[in-house]
Design an enzyme around this catalytic site. Structure first.
Site, PDB file in Angstrom:
ATOM      1  N   LYS A  53     -24.901 -15.966 -46.110  1.00  0.00           N
ATOM      2  CA  LYS A  53     -23.713 -16.414 -45.371  1.00  0.00           C
ATOM      3  C   LYS A  53     -24.191 -17.343 -44.269  1.00  0.00           C
ATOM      4  CE  LYS A  53     -19.267 -15.673 -45.527  1.00  0.00           C
ATOM      5  NZ  LYS A  53     -18.480 -15.267 -46.712  1.00  0.00           N
ATOM      6  N   ASP A  99     -15.333 -20.482 -46.389  1.00  0.00           N
ATOM      7  CA  ASP A  99     -14.883 -19.191 -45.841  1.00  0.00           C
ATOM      8  C   ASP A  99     -13.874 -19.569 -44.756  1.00  0.00           C
ATOM      9  OD1 ASP A  99     -15.670 -16.118 -45.969  1.00  0.00           O
ATOM     10  OD2 ASP A  99     -15.455 -16.553 -43.852  1.00  0.00           O
TER      11      ASP A  99
HETATM   12  P1  NDP Z   1      -8.808 -19.577 -44.011  1.00  0.00           P
HETATM   13  O1  NDP Z   1      -9.500 -20.223 -42.890  1.00  0.00           O
HETATM   14  O2  NDP Z   1      -8.225 -20.391 -45.102  1.00  0.00           O
HETATM   15  O3  NDP Z   1      -7.625 -18.653 -43.456  1.00  0.00           O
HETATM   16  C1  NDP Z   1      -7.897 -17.648 -42.547  1.00  0.00           C
HETATM   17  C2  NDP Z   1      -6.590 -17.000 -42.146  1.00  0.00           C
HETATM   18  O4  NDP Z   1      -6.864 -15.830 -41.374  1.00  0.00           O
HETATM   19  C3  NDP Z   1      -5.717 -17.886 -41.268  1.00  0.00           C
HETATM   20  O5  NDP Z   1      -4.376 -17.536 -41.465  1.00  0.00           O
HETATM   21  C4  NDP Z   1      -6.194 -17.511 -39.861  1.00  0.00           C
HETATM   22  O6  NDP Z   1      -5.248 -17.768 -38.844  1.00  0.00           O
HETATM   23  C5  NDP Z   1      -6.412 -16.029 -40.030  1.00  0.00           C
HETATM   24  N1  NDP Z   1      -7.463 -15.561 -39.104  1.00  0.00           N
HETATM   25  C6  NDP Z   1      -8.735 -16.005 -39.044  1.00  0.00           C
HETATM   26  N2  NDP Z   1      -9.404 -15.408 -38.069  1.00  0.00           N
HETATM   27  C7  NDP Z   1      -8.528 -14.561 -37.501  1.00  0.00           C
HETATM   28  C8  NDP Z   1      -8.621 -13.662 -36.430  1.00  0.00           C
HETATM   29  N3  NDP Z   1      -9.768 -13.508 -35.743  1.00  0.00           N
HETATM   30  N4  NDP Z   1      -7.515 -12.921 -36.123  1.00  0.00           N
HETATM   31  C9  NDP Z   1      -6.362 -13.093 -36.807  1.00  0.00           C
HETATM   32  N5  NDP Z   1      -6.218 -13.952 -37.833  1.00  0.00           N
HETATM   33  C10 NDP Z   1      -7.284 -14.660 -38.171  1.00  0.00           C
HETATM   34  O7  NDP Z   1      -9.860 -18.508 -44.601  1.00  0.00           O
HETATM   35  P2  NDP Z   1      -9.846 -17.751 -45.997  1.00  0.00           P
HETATM   36  O8  NDP Z   1      -8.458 -17.517 -46.453  1.00  0.00           O
HETATM   37  O9  NDP Z   1     -10.791 -18.444 -46.890  1.00  0.00           O
HETATM   38  O10 NDP Z   1     -10.527 -16.365 -45.603  1.00  0.00           O
HETATM   39  C11 NDP Z   1      -9.779 -15.212 -45.238  1.00  0.00           C
HETATM   40  C12 NDP Z   1     -10.631 -13.983 -45.432  1.00  0.00           C
HETATM   41  O11 NDP Z   1     -11.029 -13.888 -46.811  1.00  0.00           O
HETATM   42  C13 NDP Z   1     -11.944 -13.944 -44.643  1.00  0.00           C
HETATM   43  O12 NDP Z   1     -12.227 -12.593 -44.302  1.00  0.00           O
HETATM   44  C14 NDP Z   1     -12.975 -14.420 -45.644  1.00  0.00           C
HETATM   45  O13 NDP Z   1     -14.270 -13.962 -45.328  1.00  0.00           O
HETATM   46  C15 NDP Z   1     -12.447 -13.761 -46.911  1.00  0.00           C
HETATM   47  N6  NDP Z   1     -12.885 -14.328 -48.185  1.00  0.00           N
HETATM   48  C16 NDP Z   1     -12.707 -15.655 -48.464  1.00  0.00           C
HETATM   49  C17 NDP Z   1     -13.093 -16.139 -49.690  1.00  0.00           C
HETATM   50  C18 NDP Z   1     -12.833 -17.560 -50.082  1.00  0.00           C
HETATM   51  O14 NDP Z   1     -13.118 -17.898 -51.235  1.00  0.00           O
HETATM   52  N7  NDP Z   1     -12.284 -18.402 -49.216  1.00  0.00           N
HETATM   53  C19 NDP Z   1     -13.758 -15.298 -50.686  1.00  0.00           C
HETATM   54  C20 NDP Z   1     -13.826 -13.904 -50.314  1.00  0.00           C
HETATM   55  C21 NDP Z   1     -13.419 -13.465 -49.101  1.00  0.00           C
HETATM   56  P3  NDP Z   1      -5.346 -19.146 -38.005  1.00  0.00           P
HETATM   57  O15 NDP Z   1      -4.775 -20.203 -38.899  1.00  0.00           O
HETATM   58  O16 NDP Z   1      -4.552 -18.876 -36.783  1.00  0.00           O
HETATM   59  O17 NDP Z   1      -6.802 -19.346 -37.716  1.00  0.00           O
HETATM   60  O1  2IT Z   2     -16.844 -14.099 -48.900  1.00  0.00           O
HETATM   61  C1  2IT Z   2     -16.960 -14.774 -49.938  1.00  0.00           C
HETATM   62  O2  2IT Z   2     -17.234 -14.253 -51.020  1.00  0.00           O
HETATM   63  C2  2IT Z   2     -16.744 -16.220 -49.856  1.00  0.00           C
HETATM   64  N1  2IT Z   2     -16.415 -16.725 -48.786  1.00  0.00           N
HETATM   65  C3  2IT Z   2     -16.966 -17.089 -51.054  1.00  0.00           C
HETATM   66  C4  2IT Z   2     -18.410 -17.364 -51.242  1.00  0.00           C
HETATM   67  C5  2IT Z   2     -18.743 -18.343 -52.335  1.00  0.00           C
HETATM   68  O3  2IT Z   2     -19.939 -18.662 -52.427  1.00  0.00           O
HETATM   69  O4  2IT Z   2     -17.873 -18.784 -53.087  1.00  0.00           O
END
Ligand code: NDP
Ligand code: 2IT
Length: 448
Positions: free
Chosen positions: A126, A166
Site C-alpha cells: 500500500k 484507493d
Molecule cells: P473514494 O475516494 O472514491 O471515495 C471515498 C469516499 O469515502 C468518499 O465519499 C469520501 O468522502 C469518504 N471518506 C473518505 N475518508 C473519509 C473519512 N475519513 N470520513 C468519512 N468519510 C470519508 O475512495 P474509494 O471508494 O475507492 O474507497 C473507499 C473505501 O474502499 C476505502 O476504505 C478503500 O480503502 C476501500 N477499497 C477501495 C478499493 C478500490 O478499488 N477503490 C478496493 C478495496 C477497498 P469525501 O468525498 O468527503 O472525501
Molecule cells: O484496498 C484495495 O484492495 C485497493 N485499493 C485496490 C488495490 C488494487 O491494487 O487494485
C-alpha cells in the site's frame, strides 16, 4: 491467541506503540491464526509471523511540487512493500490528509491476505500521501502526481510492484501517475492498474470493488436462503466503491436508502434509482462536489450534516460500509440490528471497529470482512495485469464472469477454512486463515 501469536503481538506493540490501526489489523489476524499455529509447528520454526508483521521494505520520500499560484508545497510520500511471497507487490495508493504510516501499514498488511484470497499471483503493498486532492485544480493534482512518481518510479514496475487507486486516487490520478512513469522509464507497460480503457485498462475495473462486494454479500445471504432482492440497504461513502455497490444492489432488486461523504449523510426513503445514481456520479466524479447537493435536487431526501448514515434509518436489512476505516461502531451495529439488519459486508477496508465485529460474530449477523468482501477490486486489477501481459483485452462480460467466479470462490474458501479450524460461519477467521496459509507456505518453500 496461542503462545506464539501472543509473543509476536506483544513485540509488535512494543515496537509500534502509536500505530493503532496497524495494531488493530495485526491483532485480529493473529487471533484467528491460533488453531493454525497450534497444528503447524513449522510456521514458528520458520519464524513466519515475525517475518509477516514487518514490511519487507518501506519507502518514505518527500514530494515537493509547485501549485498553480506558484507556491512550493511539500508533501510526504510512502510505499509500504509488505510481502512478495506469492507475486509482485500489489495494492492501492491513498491520497488523503489523514495518511500516515500506521494507516498504510494496516492497509498493506490486510492486502497480503486479501490478495492471497483472490488466488491470483499478487503480493501485498500500500502507499500514498498526505496530499489532499479535495478542492484542488486538475493542474495542481497533475503536478503533485508527477512529483510523486518522480521518486516512486524507481521502486515499482510490472514485475516488482504495481500500485492502483484507493481513497483520493481514481482514474484522473492514475492517468497523471502513468504518464509520468512512461516519460521517465520510456516504457508503456502495466505498472499501474485502474488505467483508462483506451490505454491499457480493463473493463469492469471501476465497477469491480462495489460489484464484488455485492456478489460476496449475495453468497452470504444464500447460506440462509435469503437474497438481495427486496431488501433495504444502507451504504456509506459516495466514491468509487459506494457508487458501484449502489448500482449492483439496485440491479439485483434491492433498495439503497443512503449515501454519505466526510461532511454528512443523505437518507432517501424512496430509494436511489439509476437517475439519482447518475446524479451522484456526475456530482462526485466530474464536479467533485459535496453530497449535501443531493437533498437540494431530490425532494424525497434529507441531509444530516456531520453524521454517518447508520442510525438515521428506521428499517434496514443490509449494511455496506464503503467509506473508510473504523466508521461503524458498536452503538451503530446494535442500533441497526434492532432495526432488522441481518448482514454487513465491508466495501471499505476495516470499516467496522473490533467491538462492532465481535458483536456481529456473537449475535449471528452475517459479516463479510473487507479483506474478503472487497477483494473484487484488486482481483480485477490482477485481471488487468494479465490482459496487459497478453496485450489483449477481454469483454466486459468475460471480466464480470471471472469476477463473479472469484468472489464465489473466496466465499467458499472462507467457509471451508473456518470449518476446518473450528470457526464455523465466521468469515473473519476464515478469510484470515485461508489468506495466511498460501502466503506462509510460499515463504517456507522459498527459504530465508
Ligand atoms: P473514494 O475516494 O472514491 O471515495 C471515498 C469516499 O469515502 C468518499 O465519499 C469520501 O468522502 C469518504 N471518506 C473518505 N475518508 C473519509 C473519512 N475519513 N470520513 C468519512 N468519510 C470519508 O475512495 P474509494 O471508494 O475507492 O474507497 C473507499 C473505501 O474502499 C476505502 O476504505 C478503500 O480503502 C476501500 N477499497 C477501495 C478499493 C478500490 O478499488 N477503490 C478496493 C478495496 C477497498 P469525501 O468525498 O468527503 O472525501
Ligand atoms: O484496498 C484495495 O484492495 C485497493 N485499493 C485496490 C488495490 C488494487 O491494487 O487494485
Amino acid at each position: 491467541m496461542n503462545a506464539y501469536g501472543k509473543r509476536i503481538y506483544e513485540d509488535v506493540v512494543v515496537k509500534n506503540p502509536d500505530q493503532v490501526e496497524f495494531l488493530q489489523a495485526v491483532k485480529e489476524v493473529l487471533e484467528s491464526l491460533a488453531p493454525v499455529l497450534d497444528r503447524n509447528a513449522r510456521y514458528e520454526q520458520h519464524a513466519i509471523l515475525e517475518r509477516m508483521v514487518i514490511p519487507e521494505r518501506i519507502i518514505i520520500f518527500q514530494v515537493p511540487w509547485i501549485n498553480q499560484e506558484g507556491k512550493v508545497i511539500v508533501n510526504k510520500g510512502y510505499r509500504v512493500q509488505f510481502n512478495s511471497a506469492i507475486g509482485p507487490y500489489k495494492g492501492g495508493l491513498r491520497f488523503h490528509p489523514s495518511v500516515n504510516l500506521s494507516i498504510l501499514k494496516f492497509l498493506g498488511f490486510e492486502q497480503i491476505f486479501k490478495n492471497s484470497l483472490t488466488t491470483l499471483p499478487m503480493g501485498g503493498a500500500k502507499g500514498g500521501s498526505n496530499f489532499d486532492p479535495k478542492g484542488r485544480s486538475d493542474i495542481d493534482v497533475m503536478r503533485f502526481c508527477q512529483s510523486f512518481m518522480r521518486e516512486l518510479y524507481r521502486h515499482v514496475g510490472p514485475d516488482c510492484d504495481v500500485p492502483a487507486g484507493d481513497i483520493g486516487v481514481g482514474s484522473r490520478e492514475i492517468g497523471y501517475l502513468f504518464g509520468q512513469y512512461k516519460r521517465i522509464v520510456n516504457a508503456h507497460e502495466g505498472v499501474l492498474t485502474g488505467k483508462n480503457m483506451n490505454w491499457g485498462g480493463s473493463l469492469i475495473r471501476p465497477q469491480a470493488t462495489g460489484f464484488g462486494n455485492v456478489y460476496f454479500m449475495r453468497e452470504m445471504l444464500h447460506t440462509r436462503g435469503e437474497d438481495v432482492a427486496g431488501k433495504i440497504a444502507v451504504v456509506s461513502g459516495s466514491g468509487n466503491v459506494a457508487q458501484y455497490t449502489i448500482k449492483k444492489v439496485i440491479e439485483l432488486g434491492g433498495k439503497v436508502i443512503s449515501v454519505s461523504d466526510s461532511s454528512g449523510s443523505i437518507i432517501d426513503q424512496d430509494g436511489i434509482d439509476d437517475e439519482k445514481l447518475e446524479f451522484i456520479m456526475e456530482l462526485k466524479n466530474v464536479r467533485r462536489g459535496r453530497i449535501s447537493e443531493y437533498a437540494g435536487k431530490f425532494k424525497s431526501a434529507k441531509y444530516v450534516a456531520g453524521q454517518k448514515p447508520w442510525q438515521l434509518v428506521d428499517k434496514i436489512d443490509l449494511a455496506l460500509p464503503s467509506a473508510t476505516q473504523n466508521e461503524l461502531e458498536l452503538d451503530d451495529i446494535k442500533y441497526m440490528v434492532s432495526k432488522g439488519c441481518i448482514c454487513v459486508s465491508e466495501g471499505a477496508n476495516m470499516p467496522s471497529t473490533p467491538a462492532a465485529v465481535n458483536y456481529m460474530l456473537s449475535n449471528g449477523i452475517l459479516f463479510g470482512p473487507g479483506k474478503a468482501a472487497n477483494a473484487g477490486g484488486v482481483a480485477t486489477s490482477g485481471l488487468e495485469m494479465s490482459q496487459n501481459s497478453l496485450r489483449m483485452s477481454w469483454t466486459a462480460e468475460e471480466v464480470d464472469q471471472k469476477l463473479q467466479r472469484i468472489m464465489t470462490n473466496i466465499h467458499k474458501s472462507c467457509i471451508e477454512a473456518a470449518d476446518t479450524y473450528g470457526f464455523k460461519g465466521n468469515y473473519v477467521a476464515g478469510a484470515n486463515i485461508a489468506g495466511f496459509l498460501k502466503v506462509a507456505d510460499a515463504m517456507v518453500d522459498q527459504g530465508i
